[in-house]
Design a protein around this motif. Structure first.
Motif, short mmCIF file in Angstrom:
data_model
loop_
_atom_site.label_atom_id
_atom_site.label_comp_id
_atom_site.label_asym_id
_atom_site.label_seq_id
_atom_site.Cartn_x
_atom_site.Cartn_y
_atom_site.Cartn_z
N ILE A 72 32.17 37.56 27.81
CA ILE A 72 33.64 37.87 27.31
C ILE A 72 33.22 37.18 25.60
CG2 ILE A 72 35.21 38.31 29.29
CD1 ILE A 72 35.96 35.43 28.65
N GLN A 73 34.07 37.71 24.39
CA GLN A 73 33.36 37.85 23.27
C GLN A 73 34.61 37.27 22.47
OE1 GLN A 73 32.19 41.47 21.90
NE2 GLN A 73 29.89 40.69 21.87
N LEU A 74 34.53 36.39 21.60
CA LEU A 74 35.54 35.55 21.16
C LEU A 74 36.10 36.95 19.89
CD1 LEU A 74 38.23 33.33 19.45
CD2 LEU A 74 36.20 32.90 18.17
N LEU A 75 37.33 37.83 19.93
CA LEU A 75 37.70 38.34 18.71
C LEU A 75 38.79 37.44 17.28
CD1 LEU A 75 36.97 41.39 17.78
CD2 LEU A 75 39.49 42.36 19.23
N CYS A 76 38.08 37.77 16.31
CA CYS A 76 38.92 37.04 15.37
C CYS A 76 38.67 37.62 14.18
CB CYS A 76 38.15 35.31 14.97
SG CYS A 76 36.54 35.11 14.46
N GLY A 77 39.56 37.27 13.27
CA GLY A 77 39.48 38.07 12.15
C GLY A 77 38.71 37.50 11.18
N LEU A 137 45.51 43.27 17.63
CA LEU A 137 44.34 43.23 16.81
C LEU A 137 44.89 43.46 15.01
CD1 LEU A 137 42.29 46.15 18.08
CD2 LEU A 137 42.03 44.03 17.92
N ASP A 138 46.10 43.49 15.21
CA ASP A 138 46.93 43.12 13.90
C ASP A 138 47.17 42.18 13.35
OD1 ASP A 138 47.38 46.00 13.32
OD2 ASP A 138 49.00 46.74 13.12
N THR A 139 47.90 41.38 14.51
CA THR A 139 47.91 39.92 14.27
C THR A 139 46.60 39.19 13.63
OG1 THR A 139 50.05 40.41 15.57
CG2 THR A 139 49.54 38.32 15.31
N VAL A 140 45.40 39.48 14.81
CA VAL A 140 44.21 39.07 14.92
C VAL A 140 43.44 38.88 13.19
CG1 VAL A 140 42.13 39.29 15.78
CG2 VAL A 140 44.17 38.66 16.80
N ALA A 141 43.40 39.82 13.10
CA ALA A 141 43.29 40.48 11.30
C ALA A 141 43.95 39.89 10.32
CB ALA A 141 42.88 41.68 11.21
N GLU A 142 45.22 39.67 10.05
CA GLU A 142 46.24 38.72 9.25
C GLU A 142 45.96 37.25 9.37
OE1 GLU A 142 49.92 40.39 9.70
OE2 GLU A 142 48.71 42.61 9.42
N SER A 143 45.62 36.80 10.51
CA SER A 143 45.70 35.28 10.80
C SER A 143 44.70 34.75 10.77
CB SER A 143 46.57 35.21 12.45
OG SER A 143 46.48 34.11 13.02
N ALA A 144 44.60 33.01 10.66
CA ALA A 144 43.07 32.42 10.53
C ALA A 144 43.85 30.82 11.42
CB ALA A 144 43.32 31.58 9.45
N ALA A 145 44.56 31.38 12.44
CA ALA A 145 45.16 30.83 13.57
C ALA A 145 44.89 31.03 14.70
CB ALA A 145 46.37 29.94 13.36
N VAL A 146 45.26 32.31 14.55
CA VAL A 146 45.54 33.30 16.07
C VAL A 146 43.57 34.65 16.00
CG1 VAL A 146 46.53 35.29 17.56
CG2 VAL A 146 47.15 33.60 16.27
N ALA A 147 43.47 34.35 17.02
CA ALA A 147 41.89 35.14 18.13
C ALA A 147 42.39 35.80 19.88
CB ALA A 147 41.00 34.58 18.03
N THR A 148 41.85 36.37 20.50
CA THR A 148 41.59 36.82 21.30
C THR A 148 40.36 36.83 22.00
OG1 THR A 148 43.06 38.50 22.54
CG2 THR A 148 41.57 39.26 20.66
N LEU A 149 40.64 37.31 23.21
CA LEU A 149 39.37 37.41 23.92
C LEU A 149 38.60 39.10 24.13
CD1 LEU A 149 38.83 34.46 25.75
CD2 LEU A 149 37.66 34.77 23.89
N VAL A 150 37.60 39.23 24.71
CA VAL A 150 37.59 40.53 24.60
C VAL A 150 36.43 40.74 26.00
CG1 VAL A 150 38.53 41.92 23.54
CG2 VAL A 150 36.39 41.60 22.70
N GLY A 151 35.86 41.82 26.73
CA GLY A 151 34.86 42.35 27.29
C GLY A 151 33.84 42.48 26.25
N THR A 152 31.92 42.46 26.04
CA THR A 152 31.34 42.98 25.04
C THR A 152 31.14 44.81 25.26
OG1 THR A 152 29.45 43.01 27.11
CG2 THR A 152 29.83 41.14 24.64
N GLY A 153 32.15 45.29 26.37
CA GLY A 153 31.38 46.68 27.22
C GLY A 153 33.12 47.00 26.12
N SER A 154 33.53 46.55 26.38
CA SER A 154 35.33 47.16 25.69
C SER A 154 35.26 47.86 24.29
CB SER A 154 35.91 45.96 26.33
OG SER A 154 36.55 45.64 27.14
N ARG A 155 35.35 48.87 24.28
CA ARG A 155 34.93 49.84 23.03
C ARG A 155 36.94 49.03 22.07
NH1 ARG A 155 35.25 55.84 24.17
NH2 ARG A 155 34.42 56.13 22.18
N VAL A 156 36.85 48.41 21.60
CA VAL A 156 37.60 48.38 20.35
C VAL A 156 38.08 48.50 19.31
CG1 VAL A 156 39.41 45.89 19.56
CG2 VAL A 156 38.62 45.93 21.87
#
Length: 223
Positions: A72-77, A137-156
Protein backbone atom coordinates in the motif's frame (compact mmCIF):
# COMPACT_ATOMS: atom_id res chain seq x y z
CA UNK A 1 -20.61 -26.19 -24.23
CA UNK A 2 -18.71 -25.09 -21.10
CA UNK A 3 -19.95 -21.77 -19.70
CA UNK A 4 -17.56 -18.90 -19.02
CA UNK A 5 -15.63 -18.81 -15.75
CA UNK A 6 -17.24 -16.07 -13.62
CA UNK A 7 -14.74 -14.25 -11.39
CA UNK A 8 -15.32 -11.38 -8.98
CA UNK A 9 -12.53 -8.76 -8.91
CA UNK A 10 -14.29 -6.38 -6.44
CA UNK A 11 -13.45 -3.33 -8.60
CA UNK A 12 -12.24 -3.05 -12.19
CA UNK A 13 -9.49 -0.57 -11.28
CA UNK A 14 -8.16 -2.66 -8.39
CA UNK A 15 -5.23 -5.07 -8.28
CA UNK A 16 -7.33 -8.27 -8.65
CA UNK A 17 -8.54 -7.06 -12.04
CA UNK A 18 -4.91 -6.86 -13.19
CA UNK A 19 -4.19 -10.34 -11.84
CA UNK A 20 -7.16 -11.74 -13.76
CA UNK A 21 -6.16 -9.84 -16.90
CA UNK A 22 -2.74 -11.51 -16.70
CA UNK A 23 -4.45 -14.88 -16.60
CA UNK A 24 -6.55 -13.94 -19.63
CA UNK A 25 -3.44 -12.95 -21.57
CA UNK A 26 -1.80 -16.27 -20.68
CA UNK A 27 -4.98 -18.24 -21.48
CA UNK A 28 -6.72 -16.25 -24.25
CA UNK A 29 -8.98 -19.19 -25.19
CA UNK A 30 -10.53 -19.39 -21.71
CA UNK A 31 -13.89 -17.65 -21.61
CA UNK A 32 -14.16 -15.24 -18.69
CA UNK A 33 -16.96 -13.20 -17.22
CA UNK A 34 -15.68 -10.45 -14.93
CA UNK A 35 -17.96 -9.15 -12.17
CA UNK A 36 -17.61 -6.74 -9.26
CA UNK A 37 -19.27 -7.68 -5.98
CA UNK A 38 -19.30 -6.54 -2.36
CA UNK A 39 -18.96 -9.91 -0.59
CA UNK A 40 -18.58 -13.66 -1.19
CA UNK A 41 -22.28 -14.54 -1.08
CA UNK A 42 -22.32 -15.18 -4.83
CA UNK A 43 -19.41 -17.61 -4.50
CA UNK A 44 -21.30 -19.54 -1.85
CA UNK A 45 -24.52 -19.75 -3.88
CA UNK A 46 -22.60 -20.81 -7.00
CA UNK A 47 -23.47 -17.87 -9.23
CA UNK A 48 -19.80 -16.84 -9.25
CA UNK A 49 -16.93 -19.31 -9.51
CA UNK A 50 -14.26 -17.40 -7.61
CA UNK A 51 -13.49 -14.11 -5.93
CA UNK A 52 -10.34 -12.25 -4.91
CA UNK A 53 -10.50 -11.49 -1.17
CA UNK A 54 -8.38 -10.83 1.89
CA UNK A 55 -9.42 -13.82 3.98
CA UNK A 56 -10.31 -12.94 7.58
CA UNK A 57 -12.79 -15.79 8.19
CA UNK A 58 -13.56 -18.60 5.79
CA UNK A 59 -16.89 -20.48 5.78
CA UNK A 60 -16.50 -24.27 5.74
CA UNK A 61 -17.98 -24.61 2.25
CA UNK A 62 -15.29 -22.35 0.73
CA UNK A 63 -11.61 -22.89 0.02
CA UNK A 64 -8.95 -20.21 -0.41
CA UNK A 65 -5.36 -19.77 -1.47
CA UNK A 66 -3.17 -16.71 -1.02
CA UNK A 67 -2.15 -15.24 -4.39
CA UNK A 68 -0.53 -11.81 -3.99
CA UNK A 69 0.88 -9.34 -1.44
CA UNK A 70 0.03 -5.85 -2.69
CA UNK A 71 2.05 -3.02 -1.05
CA UNK A 72 0.00 0.00 0.00
CA UNK A 73 1.06 3.61 -0.61
CA UNK A 74 0.32 7.05 0.72
CA UNK A 75 -1.54 9.23 -1.79
CA UNK A 76 -1.31 12.95 -1.07
CA UNK A 77 -1.44 16.35 -2.72
CA UNK A 78 1.57 18.60 -3.49
CA UNK A 79 1.06 20.74 -0.35
CA UNK A 80 1.05 17.80 2.06
CA UNK A 81 4.07 17.64 4.43
CA UNK A 82 4.99 14.16 3.12
CA UNK A 83 4.58 14.99 -0.58
CA UNK A 84 8.30 15.34 -1.20
CA UNK A 85 9.35 12.15 0.57
CA UNK A 86 10.83 9.32 -1.49
CA UNK A 87 9.19 6.93 0.98
CA UNK A 88 7.63 6.97 4.45
CA UNK A 89 7.47 4.51 7.30
CA UNK A 90 4.10 3.49 8.76
CA UNK A 91 5.06 5.27 12.00
CA UNK A 92 5.58 8.54 10.09
CA UNK A 93 1.91 8.51 9.14
CA UNK A 94 0.88 8.97 12.78
CA UNK A 95 -0.79 12.33 13.34
CA UNK A 96 -1.76 12.72 9.69
CA UNK A 97 -5.40 12.51 8.63
CA UNK A 98 -5.91 9.50 6.37
CA UNK A 99 -9.36 9.89 4.84
CA UNK A 100 -10.85 6.64 3.52
CA UNK A 101 -14.67 6.84 3.34
CA UNK A 102 -14.72 3.55 1.40
CA UNK A 103 -13.54 1.63 4.47
CA UNK A 104 -16.70 -0.12 5.60
CA UNK A 105 -16.97 -1.93 8.97
CA UNK A 106 -17.54 -5.65 8.57
CA UNK A 107 -15.57 -5.92 5.31
CA UNK A 108 -12.14 -7.49 4.94
CA UNK A 109 -10.66 -4.14 3.89
CA UNK A 110 -12.21 -2.61 7.01
CA UNK A 111 -10.52 -5.32 9.11
CA UNK A 112 -7.21 -4.75 7.31
CA UNK A 113 -7.05 -1.00 7.83
CA UNK A 114 -8.30 -1.27 11.42
CA UNK A 115 -5.40 -3.59 12.28
CA UNK A 116 -2.92 -1.49 10.26
CA UNK A 117 -3.96 1.63 12.17
CA UNK A 118 -3.77 -0.14 15.54
CA UNK A 119 -0.34 -1.60 14.80
CA UNK A 120 1.27 1.78 14.09
CA UNK A 121 -0.83 4.22 16.12
CA UNK A 122 -2.58 5.75 13.12
CA UNK A 123 -5.97 7.38 12.77
CA UNK A 124 -7.96 6.39 9.69
CA UNK A 125 -10.94 8.67 9.08
CA UNK A 126 -13.79 6.76 7.44
CA UNK A 127 -16.22 9.68 7.80
CA UNK A 128 -19.03 9.64 5.30
CA UNK A 129 -20.90 10.33 3.10
CA UNK A 130 -18.86 8.56 0.45
CA UNK A 131 -19.31 10.40 -2.85
CA UNK A 132 -16.75 8.21 -4.62
CA UNK A 133 -13.06 8.11 -5.42
CA UNK A 134 -13.14 11.30 -7.49
CA UNK A 135 -14.28 13.39 -4.52
CA UNK A 136 -11.57 11.89 -2.30
CA UNK A 137 -8.96 12.75 -4.93
CA UNK A 138 -10.28 16.31 -5.28
CA UNK A 139 -10.07 16.78 -1.51
CA UNK A 140 -6.59 15.28 -1.21
CA UNK A 141 -5.27 17.36 -4.12
CA UNK A 142 -6.38 20.62 -2.49
CA UNK A 143 -5.38 19.84 1.08
CA UNK A 144 -2.16 20.17 3.05
CA UNK A 145 -3.62 18.04 5.84
CA UNK A 146 -5.62 15.22 4.21
CA UNK A 147 -4.18 12.14 2.49
CA UNK A 148 -5.39 8.64 1.73
CA UNK A 149 -4.01 5.14 1.20
CA UNK A 150 -4.09 3.11 -2.02
CA UNK A 151 -2.69 -0.19 -3.26
CA UNK A 152 0.19 -0.08 -5.71
CA UNK A 153 -1.92 -2.08 -8.14
CA UNK A 154 -4.89 0.29 -8.03
CA UNK A 155 -5.38 2.26 -11.23
CA UNK A 156 -6.12 5.64 -9.70
CA UNK A 157 -6.66 8.33 -12.35
CA UNK A 158 -6.80 12.07 -11.70
CA UNK A 159 -6.66 15.32 -13.71
CA UNK A 160 -3.10 16.60 -14.40
CA UNK A 161 -3.76 19.72 -12.30
CA UNK A 162 -4.18 17.61 -9.15
CA UNK A 163 -0.43 16.79 -9.10
CA UNK A 164 -0.99 13.94 -6.64
CA UNK A 165 1.95 11.97 -5.24
CA UNK A 166 2.11 8.22 -4.63
CA UNK A 167 4.61 7.71 -1.80
CA UNK A 168 5.81 4.15 -1.03
CA UNK A 169 5.42 2.90 2.54
CA UNK A 170 8.56 1.09 3.72
CA UNK A 171 10.31 -0.23 6.84
CA UNK A 172 8.23 -2.25 6.93
CA UNK A 173 6.52 -2.49 3.58
CA UNK A 174 2.85 -2.93 4.39
CA UNK A 175 0.96 -5.32 2.14
CA UNK A 176 -2.67 -6.16 1.47
CA UNK A 177 -2.94 -9.97 1.20
CA UNK A 178 -5.09 -11.07 -1.74
CA UNK A 179 -6.40 -14.64 -1.87
CA UNK A 180 -8.52 -16.48 -4.41
CA UNK A 181 -11.68 -17.91 -2.84
CA UNK A 182 -13.89 -20.58 -4.41
CA UNK A 183 -16.51 -23.11 -3.39
CA UNK A 184 -15.02 -26.49 -2.52
CA UNK A 185 -17.32 -28.44 -4.82
CA UNK A 186 -16.78 -26.19 -7.85
CA UNK A 187 -15.46 -28.39 -10.68
CA UNK A 188 -15.22 -25.77 -13.45
CA UNK A 189 -12.10 -26.83 -15.44
CA UNK A 190 -10.93 -23.25 -15.97
CA UNK A 191 -10.92 -22.67 -12.20
CA UNK A 192 -8.08 -25.17 -11.82
CA UNK A 193 -6.14 -23.35 -14.54
CA UNK A 194 -6.68 -20.00 -12.79
CA UNK A 195 -5.50 -21.41 -9.46
CA UNK A 196 -2.38 -22.85 -11.10
CA UNK A 197 -1.60 -19.56 -12.83
CA UNK A 198 -1.97 -17.56 -9.60
CA UNK A 199 0.21 -19.97 -7.58
CA UNK A 200 3.42 -18.55 -9.09
CA UNK A 201 3.74 -15.56 -6.76
CA UNK A 202 5.98 -15.53 -3.67
CA UNK A 203 5.07 -13.88 -0.37
CA UNK A 204 6.80 -10.55 0.30
CA UNK A 205 9.62 -11.17 2.79
CA UNK A 206 9.73 -8.94 5.88
CA UNK A 207 6.44 -7.23 5.07
CA UNK A 208 3.79 -6.21 7.58
CA UNK A 209 0.45 -7.95 7.20
CA UNK A 210 -2.44 -8.46 9.65
CA UNK A 211 -2.25 -11.21 12.23
CA UNK A 212 -5.02 -13.13 10.48
CA UNK A 213 -2.93 -13.16 7.29
CA UNK A 214 0.36 -14.41 8.74
CA UNK A 215 -0.22 -17.98 7.53
CA UNK A 216 -0.26 -19.06 3.91
CA UNK A 217 -4.05 -18.69 3.90
CA UNK A 218 -4.24 -21.99 2.06
CA UNK A 219 -7.19 -24.29 2.51
CA UNK A 220 -6.99 -27.26 0.12
CA UNK A 221 -10.01 -27.88 -2.02
CA UNK A 222 -11.77 -31.21 -1.77
CA UNK A 223 -13.16 -30.80 -5.26
Amino acid sequence: MQRALRVDVIGRRLCPASLLRGFHEAHPDTELEVVTLFDTAAVRDGSVDASFRAVVDLPEDLAAHWVYDEPIQLLCGPAHPLAGASSVTPAELAGHRLWMPGVVPGTEWGAYYAEFAAAFGLSIDAARPNFGTEVVLDTVAESAAVATLVGTGSRVLWPPGHDLRRVPIEYPVSVYPHSLVWRRDNAHPALAALRTYLSREKRAAGAWRPGWAQTSQTVPSTG
